[in-house]
Design a protein around this motif. Structure first.
Motif, mmCIF file in Angstrom:
data_model
loop_
_atom_site.group_PDB
_atom_site.id
_atom_site.type_symbol
_atom_site.label_atom_id
_atom_site.label_comp_id
_atom_site.label_asym_id
_atom_site.label_seq_id
_atom_site.Cartn_x
_atom_site.Cartn_y
_atom_site.Cartn_z
ATOM 1 N N ASP A 154 0.810 -1.217 0.000
ATOM 2 C CA ASP A 154 0.000 0.000 0.000
ATOM 3 C C ASP A 154 0.848 1.274 0.000
ATOM 4 O O ASP A 154 0.342 2.348 -0.328
ATOM 5 C CB ASP A 154 -0.929 0.014 1.216
ATOM 6 C CG ASP A 154 -2.066 -0.986 1.091
ATOM 7 O OD1 ASP A 154 -2.359 -1.402 -0.052
ATOM 8 O OD2 ASP A 154 -2.651 -1.363 2.133
ATOM 9 N N HIS A 155 2.118 1.163 0.380
ATOM 10 C CA HIS A 155 2.948 2.362 0.516
ATOM 11 C C HIS A 155 4.156 2.405 -0.411
ATOM 12 O O HIS A 155 4.786 3.459 -0.560
ATOM 13 C CB HIS A 155 3.433 2.501 1.964
ATOM 14 C CG HIS A 155 2.340 2.788 2.941
ATOM 15 N ND1 HIS A 155 1.537 1.804 3.466
ATOM 16 C CD2 HIS A 155 1.912 3.962 3.469
ATOM 17 C CE1 HIS A 155 0.650 2.351 4.285
ATOM 18 N NE2 HIS A 155 0.856 3.647 4.312
ATOM 19 N N ASP A 156 4.496 1.286 -1.024
ATOM 20 C CA ASP A 156 5.719 1.227 -1.818
ATOM 21 C C ASP A 156 5.415 0.683 -3.203
ATOM 22 O O ASP A 156 5.052 -0.478 -3.351
ATOM 23 C CB ASP A 156 6.757 0.334 -1.118
ATOM 24 C CG ASP A 156 7.963 0.043 -2.004
ATOM 25 O OD1 ASP A 156 8.339 0.923 -2.793
ATOM 26 O OD2 ASP A 156 8.513 -1.069 -1.907
ATOM 27 N N ASP A 157 5.571 1.519 -4.222
ATOM 28 C CA ASP A 157 5.381 1.047 -5.590
ATOM 29 C C ASP A 157 6.682 1.137 -6.389
ATOM 30 O O ASP A 157 6.672 1.099 -7.613
ATOM 31 C CB ASP A 157 4.269 1.833 -6.295
ATOM 32 C CG ASP A 157 4.604 3.313 -6.476
ATOM 33 O OD1 ASP A 157 5.706 3.739 -6.049
ATOM 34 O OD2 ASP A 157 3.772 4.045 -7.046
ATOM 35 N N GLN A 158 7.821 1.255 -5.695
ATOM 36 C CA GLN A 158 9.088 1.396 -6.392
ATOM 37 C C GLN A 158 10.137 0.366 -6.005
ATOM 38 O O GLN A 158 10.987 0.017 -6.820
ATOM 39 C CB GLN A 158 9.680 2.793 -6.137
ATOM 40 C CG GLN A 158 8.855 3.928 -6.705
ATOM 41 C CD GLN A 158 9.619 5.241 -6.696
ATOM 42 O OE1 GLN A 158 10.744 5.305 -7.154
ATOM 43 N NE2 GLN A 158 9.013 6.280 -6.162
ATOM 44 N N TRP A 159 10.108 -0.140 -4.766
ATOM 45 C CA TRP A 159 11.273 -0.871 -4.281
ATOM 46 C C TRP A 159 10.997 -2.345 -3.988
ATOM 47 O O TRP A 159 11.487 -3.214 -4.682
ATOM 48 C CB TRP A 159 11.836 -0.174 -3.030
ATOM 49 C CG TRP A 159 12.256 1.228 -3.282
ATOM 50 C CD1 TRP A 159 11.534 2.365 -3.039
ATOM 51 C CD2 TRP A 159 13.479 1.669 -3.877
ATOM 52 N NE1 TRP A 159 12.238 3.483 -3.427
ATOM 53 C CE2 TRP A 159 13.426 3.080 -3.940
ATOM 54 C CE3 TRP A 159 14.611 1.002 -4.342
ATOM 55 C CZ2 TRP A 159 14.475 3.830 -4.460
ATOM 56 C CZ3 TRP A 159 15.659 1.753 -4.865
ATOM 57 C CH2 TRP A 159 15.577 3.144 -4.920
ATOM 58 N N LEU A 160 10.234 -2.614 -2.950
ATOM 59 C CA LEU A 160 10.168 -3.974 -2.426
ATOM 60 C C LEU A 160 8.795 -4.618 -2.544
ATOM 61 O O LEU A 160 8.526 -5.632 -1.905
ATOM 62 C CB LEU A 160 10.606 -3.971 -0.949
ATOM 63 C CG LEU A 160 12.079 -3.593 -0.749
ATOM 64 C CD1 LEU A 160 12.329 -3.132 0.668
ATOM 65 C CD2 LEU A 160 12.971 -4.763 -1.100
ATOM 66 N N PHE A 161 7.940 -4.055 -3.363
ATOM 67 C CA PHE A 161 6.590 -4.606 -3.478
ATOM 68 C C PHE A 161 6.612 -6.029 -4.045
ATOM 69 O O PHE A 161 5.739 -6.835 -3.746
ATOM 70 C CB PHE A 161 5.702 -3.714 -4.338
ATOM 71 C CG PHE A 161 6.184 -3.538 -5.751
ATOM 72 C CD1 PHE A 161 5.922 -4.498 -6.712
ATOM 73 C CD2 PHE A 161 6.892 -2.416 -6.121
ATOM 74 C CE1 PHE A 161 6.359 -4.350 -8.019
ATOM 75 C CE2 PHE A 161 7.335 -2.250 -7.419
ATOM 76 C CZ PHE A 161 7.074 -3.215 -8.368
ATOM 77 N N GLY A 162 7.620 -6.342 -4.864
ATOM 78 C CA GLY A 162 7.710 -7.686 -5.437
ATOM 79 C C GLY A 162 7.855 -8.741 -4.361
ATOM 80 O O GLY A 162 7.218 -9.808 -4.412
ATOM 81 N N SER A 163 8.686 -8.446 -3.359
ATOM 82 C CA SER A 163 8.863 -9.387 -2.249
ATOM 83 C C SER A 163 7.595 -9.498 -1.416
ATOM 84 O O SER A 163 7.245 -10.580 -0.932
ATOM 85 C CB SER A 163 10.022 -8.928 -1.364
ATOM 86 O OG SER A 163 11.240 -8.926 -2.087
ATOM 87 N N ALA A 164 6.885 -8.375 -1.249
ATOM 88 C CA ALA A 164 5.630 -8.402 -0.499
ATOM 89 C C ALA A 164 4.588 -9.240 -1.233
ATOM 90 O O ALA A 164 3.837 -10.012 -0.618
ATOM 91 C CB ALA A 164 5.121 -6.978 -0.280
ATOM 92 N N LEU A 165 4.537 -9.102 -2.545
ATOM 93 C CA LEU A 165 3.616 -9.929 -3.329
ATOM 94 C C LEU A 165 3.962 -11.408 -3.190
ATOM 95 O O LEU A 165 3.074 -12.254 -3.030
ATOM 96 C CB LEU A 165 3.676 -9.525 -4.809
ATOM 97 C CG LEU A 165 2.840 -8.321 -5.241
ATOM 98 C CD1 LEU A 165 3.176 -7.943 -6.670
ATOM 99 C CD2 LEU A 165 1.348 -8.616 -5.108
#
Length: 282
Positions: A188-199
């Motif tokens: 919800d807060h990061d669309d540049q760095w670590l969202f891939g790992s969160a997904l």
């Protein structure tokens, strides 16, 4: 010969209590390292003068935090070469913890270079969590990552990294609600760095019998996030001078779509997204 660390109480006269505790713990770890590795020729390059020199510098002044980072780097290199039962990891954790303590004192005293100090503190604290994780101490790793967030002065990227990694520790522990909370916060807060790992964390959770109920709307939520992120990453990729990160992100997003359609037993579409992921270096 390796420099030893004497643990007799007479050697700690004049030090404050925290320094005494550190030196005693360090002595215990080093002096109980598995003896068969002490003279192992595979470790010859890590028994050179610079290792002993760094150890002597810490012993001469256990409050000089600048030396700790150099010695920790040497230990990491040694640990990556030959493991002797995890004693290097215990030493790394202890030295990182001590360095964080000393550097926090510098921050509290208003010393120069506050921004660099704070960034280094956050990096070292994250590495404490990572080292715990690599030794299967998952509760300790989650606690260490939480301290990164508790500092309140780490950069957003450092906080996202700690939160995403804490989610991974929570997954191993079966604490799915906590893992989902962390992963969703990052998404919800990061669309540049670590969202891939969160997904990836959410995909792991939704694929488990115990954890899938922790994600409201499950795959529907995950796919909404993927569809929201894809055009943003594509736009950055088209204008990026250093596209490696965006290429990895495109790969991760298409891999998520592959997992979804495979789960839905739509193998034709799943294979199409797998092929797309491969074009980005799967």
């Amino acid at each position: 010969n390796s420099v030893g660390i004497d643990e007799g109480s007479d050697n700690y006269i004049g030090y404050d209590e925290s320094t005494k505790v550190f030196l005693k713990e360090w002595s215990f770890i080093v002096n109980n390292r598995l003896p068969r590795y002490i003279n192992d020729p595979r470790l010859a390059s890590f028994q050179a003068y610079n290792v002993n020199d760094l150890k002597k510098k810490i012993l001469d002044d256990p409050t000089n935090w600048k030396v700790y980072g150099q010695y920790i780097s040497v230990l990491r290199n040694r640990d990556n070469t030959v493991s002797d039962g995890g004693s290097d990891k215990d030493e790394i954790i202890l030295l990182c913890t001590r360095a964080v303590e000393l550097m926090n004192r510098e921050v509290d005293e208003g010393s120069a270079g506050q921004e660099i100090l704070r960034s280094s503190i956050c990096s070292l604290q994250y590495n404490i969590g990572f080292t715990h994780f690599m030794t299967d101490r998952f509760l300790d790793s989650a606690d260490a990552y939480s301290k990164v967030l508790d500092f309140k002065f780490c950069s957003p990227v450092q906080e996202y990294n700690a939160m995403e990694s804490r989610a991974t520790s929570y997954i191993v522990l079966g604490m799915y609600d906590e893992a989902v909370k962390d992963a969703m916060y990052v998404l919800d807060h990061d669309d540049q760095w670590l969202f891939g790992s969160a997904l990836s964390a959410l995909v792991r959770i939704v694929g488990t019998k115990e954890g899938k109920e922790s994600i409201a709307r499950g795959w529907e939520y995950i796919m909404e996030k993927v569809d929201e992120l894809l055009p943003k990453v594509q736009q950055r990729l088209s204008s990026s001078k250093d596209p490696d990160r965006q290429l990895r992100q495109m790969r991760d997003l298409y891999r998520t779509k592959y997992h979804y359609f495979e789960k839905m037993k739509n193998y034709k579409v799943a294979f199409e997204y797998l092929e797309k992921a491969q074009t980005f270096g799967l």
